[in-house]
Scaffold this motif. Structure first.
Motif, PDB file in Angstrom:
ATOM      1  N   ALA A  18       0.831  -1.210   0.000  1.00 61.10           N
ATOM      2  CA  ALA A  18       0.000   0.000   0.000  1.00 61.10           C
ATOM      3  C   ALA A  18       0.863   1.257   0.000  1.00 61.10           C
ATOM      4  O   ALA A  18       0.501   2.282  -0.605  1.00 61.10           O
ATOM      5  N   ARG A  51       2.075   1.935  -3.459  1.00 64.93           N
ATOM      6  CA  ARG A  51       0.917   2.423  -4.220  1.00 64.93           C
ATOM      7  C   ARG A  51       0.747   3.924  -3.998  1.00 64.93           C
ATOM      8  O   ARG A  51       0.525   4.691  -4.937  1.00 64.93           O
ATOM      9  N   LEU A  52       0.840   4.324  -2.744  1.00 68.02           N
ATOM     10  CA  LEU A  52       0.671   5.726  -2.391  1.00 68.02           C
ATOM     11  C   LEU A  52       1.768   6.590  -3.002  1.00 68.02           C
ATOM     12  O   LEU A  52       1.498   7.658  -3.576  1.00 68.02           O
ATOM     13  N   GLN A  82      -7.388   8.112  -5.475  1.00 67.24           N
ATOM     14  CA  GLN A  82      -6.910   6.822  -4.970  1.00 67.24           C
ATOM     15  C   GLN A  82      -5.935   7.016  -3.816  1.00 67.24           C
ATOM     16  O   GLN A  82      -5.925   6.240  -2.848  1.00 67.24           O
ATOM     17  N   ASP A 129      -5.817   5.333  -0.070  1.00 70.63           N
ATOM     18  CA  ASP A 129      -4.659   4.600   0.426  1.00 70.63           C
ATOM     19  C   ASP A 129      -4.158   5.172   1.754  1.00 70.63           C
ATOM     20  O   ASP A 129      -3.765   4.425   2.653  1.00 70.63           O
ATOM     21  N   GLN A 182      -6.357   3.964   4.389  1.00 70.46           N
ATOM     22  CA  GLN A 182      -6.116   2.541   4.630  1.00 70.46           C
ATOM     23  C   GLN A 182      -4.856   2.319   5.465  1.00 70.46           C
ATOM     24  O   GLN A 182      -4.764   1.345   6.221  1.00 70.46           O
TER      25      GLN A 182
END
Length: 450
Positions: free
Chosen positions: A89, A92-93, A389, A393, A396
């Motif tokens: 994650a 991704r960020l 998104q 993230d 999350q």
């Protein structure tokens, strides 16, 4: 040459398409639509994406239950195993802005396929990792590909979805991913005797299959026309998107959903299940197996409620507007999350999971469609989608850490209470009676923000 002509029967002035080969000017729907207009169908390209989404989610469902145990098999503690999960994650960020730039430069389709291939290679590397450091690197590499394909997929949904059924399309796509996540763990459980490395190989195979499907089927005249439109018009930038009040509300909504639906649902629900089963069975009784079953059943119940609500809410949000559904979903999910902290019996625990799933299922397609309404299907919005998104993230990542700290200090009641309150507070930005603000020069002609 291009020009205009007047219909002798209706008096309506219609445009004549230019002879230059460029896209014709389209007259307004009110002027040209026949008395009974056929409801638009889901484009074939989106059906292909739905199939690919199911394959991707099925593979992810295969590895999700295995990954923590696989990480600890390298003789590391729980903390390092947590890093193996969170580094995906985190990358991704970090790479989300770069993914948006790639989409604006190369368009969504090639970035989508490249992202899937990167995750596939990362999954194979994970399967054959010789040590924990190689495993961490493989997971980080996969995170880069993950944000590439997820943001690209959202961009394609925005561009290819007919405006009048955007909510319904978002519901279909999300449901296919959800079904894959439900069936994946079942298949993973059946494959347990084959060893912990097999699911990662299977995930890679499914990703290669999804890439092949997209490469072979996600290209036709409709796709070309859509991309021609986007290349003629400049992309919508993040700075300009912030001028839309619905986009600002969507960023807050994504953060709250990332915190609750994607964060604490995974991190706190299994631990809260232990607390519930201890209250039922009494202190001193080993409830690990019962708690694991309860947590798994609660997550499945959440998925069922979510899948049930997604398609219904998506369809009706196309007719009645986005804001009422996002508002209602945040309120329902927020209240049920608060009550999670007071659940003292498995029936309540599972029942609240269903209600929370329904709440997030009501809001998700409408909120996604609201972002699509802002971008429209005549321009690209890679950075806009990537930023959206990123907020999810961040939620999350931050949610489990802060909620976990609150649970350690004050108990699960406060942890779930603060998380639910966050969703209710966010709902204020989506009040149906509130008139959204937006710059008319940046919005599509039919945009209302309702």
């Amino acid at each position: 040459m291009s020009g205009y002509e007047q219909d002798p029967k209706t008096g309506v002035i219609n445009s004549i398409a230019p002879e230059t080969g460029l896209l014709p000017v389209i007259a307004s729907e009110e002027a040209t639509a026949p008395p009974s207009v056929e409801k638009p169908k889901v484009p074939e390209q989106i059906k292909v994406m739905i199939v690919a989404s199911f394959l991707i989610a099925l593979g992810f469902g295969l590895i999700a239950p295995v990954l923590p145990r696989y990480a600890t098999s390298f003789n590391v503690g729980t903390a390092i195993a947590g890093v193996v999960i969170s580094i995906f994650a985190f990358t991704r960020l970090l790479f989300a802005p770069g993914a948006g730039k790639l989409i604006e430069k190369f368009t969504e389709r090639p970035v989508y396929i490249a992202g899937l291939l990167i995750v596939a290679v990362g999954s194979l590397a994970t399967a054959f990792a010789p040590n924990i450091w190689f495993l961490l690197a493989a997971r980080a590499f996969g995170g880069v590909g993950s944000v590439m394909f997820s943001v690209s997929a959202m961009g394609l949904l925005v561009r290819l979805s007919p405006p009048t059924i955007r909510g319904r399309v978002s519901g279909y796509y999300a449901t296919s991913f959800l079904l894959g996540n439900i069936l994946g763990p079942v298949a993973g459980a059946l494959a347990t005797p084959l060893g912990m490395r097999v699911p990662f190989v299977a995930y890679a195979v499914l990703l290669f299959a999804a890439s092949a499907v997209l490469f072979l089927r996600l290209k036709d005249t409709g796709m070309t026309t859509t991309m021609m439109r986007a290349q003629v018009n400049p992309p919508l930038t993040f700075r300009n998107a912030l001028k839309f009040s619905n986009y600002r509300a969507a960023l807050a909504g994504n953060f709250a959903v990332g915190w609750v639906a994607l964060g604490i649902r995974v991190s706190l629900i299994p631990l809260a299940a232990i607390s519930v089963m201890t209250m039922v069975s009494g202190e001193g009784v080993n409830v690990d197996n019962q708690a694991a079953f309860l947590a798994g059943f609660a997550m499945a119940a959440y998925a069922v409620g979510n899948a049930f609500a997604q398609n219904i809410a998506g369809k009706f949000s196309d007719r009645s507007g986005r804001r009422p559904f996002v508002f209602a979903g945040l309120i329902i999910a927020g209240i049920s999350t608060i009550f999670f902290g007071f659940a003292s019996h498995p029936i309540w625990f599972v029942g609240l999971s269903v209600v929370t799933g329904i709440g997030t299922g009501i809001l998700a397609p409408a909120m996604q469609a609201s972002i699509a309404d802002i971008i429209g299907n005549k321009r690209s919005g890679g950075s806009v989608l990537a930023s959206s998104q990123m907020f999810s993230d961040v939620g999350q990542i931050v949610g489990p850490i802060l909620a976990g700290a609150i649970a350690d200090a004050a108990g699960f009641g406060w942890a779930f209470g603060v998380s639910g309150a966050l969703m209710i507070l966010t709902s204020v930005l989506w009040l149906p009676a509130m008139r959204p603000s937006y710059p008319a020069d940046l919005a599509d002609e039919e945009y209302t923000g309702r």
